[in-house]
Design an enzyme around this catalytic site. Structure first.
Site, mmCIF file in Angstrom:
data_model
loop_
_atom_site.group_PDB
_atom_site.id
_atom_site.type_symbol
_atom_site.label_atom_id
_atom_site.label_comp_id
_atom_site.label_asym_id
_atom_site.label_seq_id
_atom_site.Cartn_x
_atom_site.Cartn_y
_atom_site.Cartn_z
ATOM 1 N N TRP A 195 0.804 -1.217 0.000
ATOM 2 C CA TRP A 195 0.000 0.000 0.000
ATOM 3 C C TRP A 195 0.847 1.281 0.000
ATOM 4 O O TRP A 195 0.375 2.339 -0.413
ATOM 5 C CB TRP A 195 -0.976 0.022 1.178
ATOM 6 C CG TRP A 195 -2.195 0.910 1.012
ATOM 7 C CD1 TRP A 195 -2.426 1.855 0.051
ATOM 8 C CD2 TRP A 195 -3.363 0.908 1.831
ATOM 9 N NE1 TRP A 195 -3.650 2.436 0.211
ATOM 10 C CE2 TRP A 195 -4.255 1.880 1.301
ATOM 11 C CE3 TRP A 195 -3.753 0.204 2.953
ATOM 12 C CZ2 TRP A 195 -5.493 2.158 1.872
ATOM 13 C CZ3 TRP A 195 -4.988 0.479 3.516
ATOM 14 C CH2 TRP A 195 -5.849 1.437 2.979
ATOM 15 N N ASP A 196 2.092 1.247 0.399
ATOM 16 C CA ASP A 196 2.847 2.501 0.496
ATOM 17 C C ASP A 196 4.307 2.301 0.116
ATOM 18 O O ASP A 196 5.204 2.841 0.765
ATOM 19 C CB ASP A 196 2.746 3.052 1.926
ATOM 20 C CG ASP A 196 3.156 4.523 2.013
ATOM 21 O OD1 ASP A 196 3.013 5.244 1.002
ATOM 22 O OD2 ASP A 196 3.636 4.948 3.080
ATOM 23 N N LEU A 197 4.574 1.546 -0.952
ATOM 24 C CA LEU A 197 5.962 1.252 -1.303
ATOM 25 C C LEU A 197 6.515 2.318 -2.246
ATOM 26 O O LEU A 197 6.596 2.146 -3.455
ATOM 27 C CB LEU A 197 6.092 -0.137 -1.929
ATOM 28 C CG LEU A 197 7.531 -0.653 -1.982
ATOM 29 C CD1 LEU A 197 8.153 -0.692 -0.596
ATOM 30 C CD2 LEU A 197 7.606 -2.027 -2.636
ATOM 31 N N ASN A 201 10.657 4.162 1.317
ATOM 32 C CA ASN A 201 10.283 2.963 2.070
ATOM 33 C C ASN A 201 10.990 1.717 1.553
ATOM 34 O O ASN A 201 10.542 0.590 1.782
ATOM 35 C CB ASN A 201 8.766 2.755 2.054
ATOM 36 C CG ASN A 201 8.084 3.545 3.155
ATOM 37 O OD1 ASN A 201 8.731 4.079 4.042
ATOM 38 N ND2 ASN A 201 6.766 3.629 3.092
#
Length: 279
Positions: A195-197, A201
């Site tokens: 969801w937040d790569l 990150n």
């Protein structure tokens, strides 16, 4: 270790005070004692200055046998915790989870190089790295109990008309919602998503060159994971001779690596734009 020896970075305190509201302030008040408790409980020794992200405290530590690690504490909120996904991945493309306290979301993680992320890598190579990591993360079956993209997407479609009425970009918002509504009957997928790569990150590791961190696990269509690699490092997109073509190059590389249907991936990427607008 006494609580007064665990410092809270000033910027983390500012973020939590501004965006976390009363809950954020309450968490900050208990954070030093909570950190000291887990340092003692898990037999950890401080091994460097405190670090932080947008919502968590990260303490470099060494375990009882001298293994370098990090202790991560973050407030519980409406998002899913990292632990369920990290347990399933077990270090395959992601930071390895060494220990956790599910009740508080406190994690002991393998230590990566916090100073070296994918922003240091040439743009297209960085996109390929993210694509390769997503391919590995997506092949693991999701654990039970995670939020599902089908529910998230249905809420987005339902909320879109009111949002469209409140902005001059209403026609665009309505079009995005219509596109999303058209594909929802075909299902929203059952893949474990990060969801937040985005590029910050992904950190350099020791056992592997690059590993993903900070998941917000969700079960859904793998194409929903593309957007962070498209709309981050945006200054490089704007500096390109043809910004639209530069975005498409990133998108096409990810679609190819992950073996996605290009049209459906485009709609799920538009859905991420809708989600950001609704937020």
């Amino acid at each position: 270790m006494s609580a007064d020896r665990v410092e809270v970075p000033a910027e983390l305190a500012r973020i939590q005070t501004r965006y976390g509201g009363a809950a954020g302030r309450a968490w900050l008040a208990t954070l030093p004692a909570a950190a000291a408790t887990f340092l003692d409980l898990w037999g950890l020794t401080r091994d460097g200055p405190a670090m932080h992200g947008m919502g968590g405290l990260v303490l470099p530590v060494r375990t009882g046998d001298g293994t370098p690690a990090v202790l991560k504490l973050r407030p519980r909120n409406d998002e899913p915790g990292e632990g369920p996904a990290l347990r399933v991945w077990n270090g395959d493309g992601a930071v390895r989870l060494l220990r956790e306290d599910p009740d508080t979301w406190t994690l002991l993680l393998e230590r990566l190089d916090a100073g070296t992320d994918l922003r240091t890598v040439e743009e297209q190579e960085a996109v390929r790295v993210i694509g390769g990591l997503l391919a590995r993360l997506h092949r693991h079956p999701p654990p039970p109990g995670l939020p599902r993209l089908a529910d998230v997407a249905a809420t987005m479609v339902a909320d879109a008309p009111a949002a469209a009425a409140s902005t001059r970009d209403g026609p665009v918002v309505r079009r995005w919602a219509d596109l999303l509504a058209e594909i929802l009957p075909d299902g929203a997928g059952d893949t474990l998503l990060h969801w937040d790569l985005h590029y910050e990150n992904v950190l350099a590791g020791v056992r592997e060159p690059w590993l993903a961190i900070d998941p917000v696990p969700l079960v859904g269509d793998p194409a929903f994971d593309l957007m962070p690699a498209l709309d981050n490092r945006w200054e490089e997109i704007l500096a390109a001779d043809d910004p639209a073509a530069a975005v498409r190059r990133r998108f096409d590389a990810l679609v190819e690596i992950l073996g996605l249907d290009r049209g459906r991936a485009a709609v799920w990427t538009v859905a991420r734009a809708l989600q950001n607008t609704l937020w």
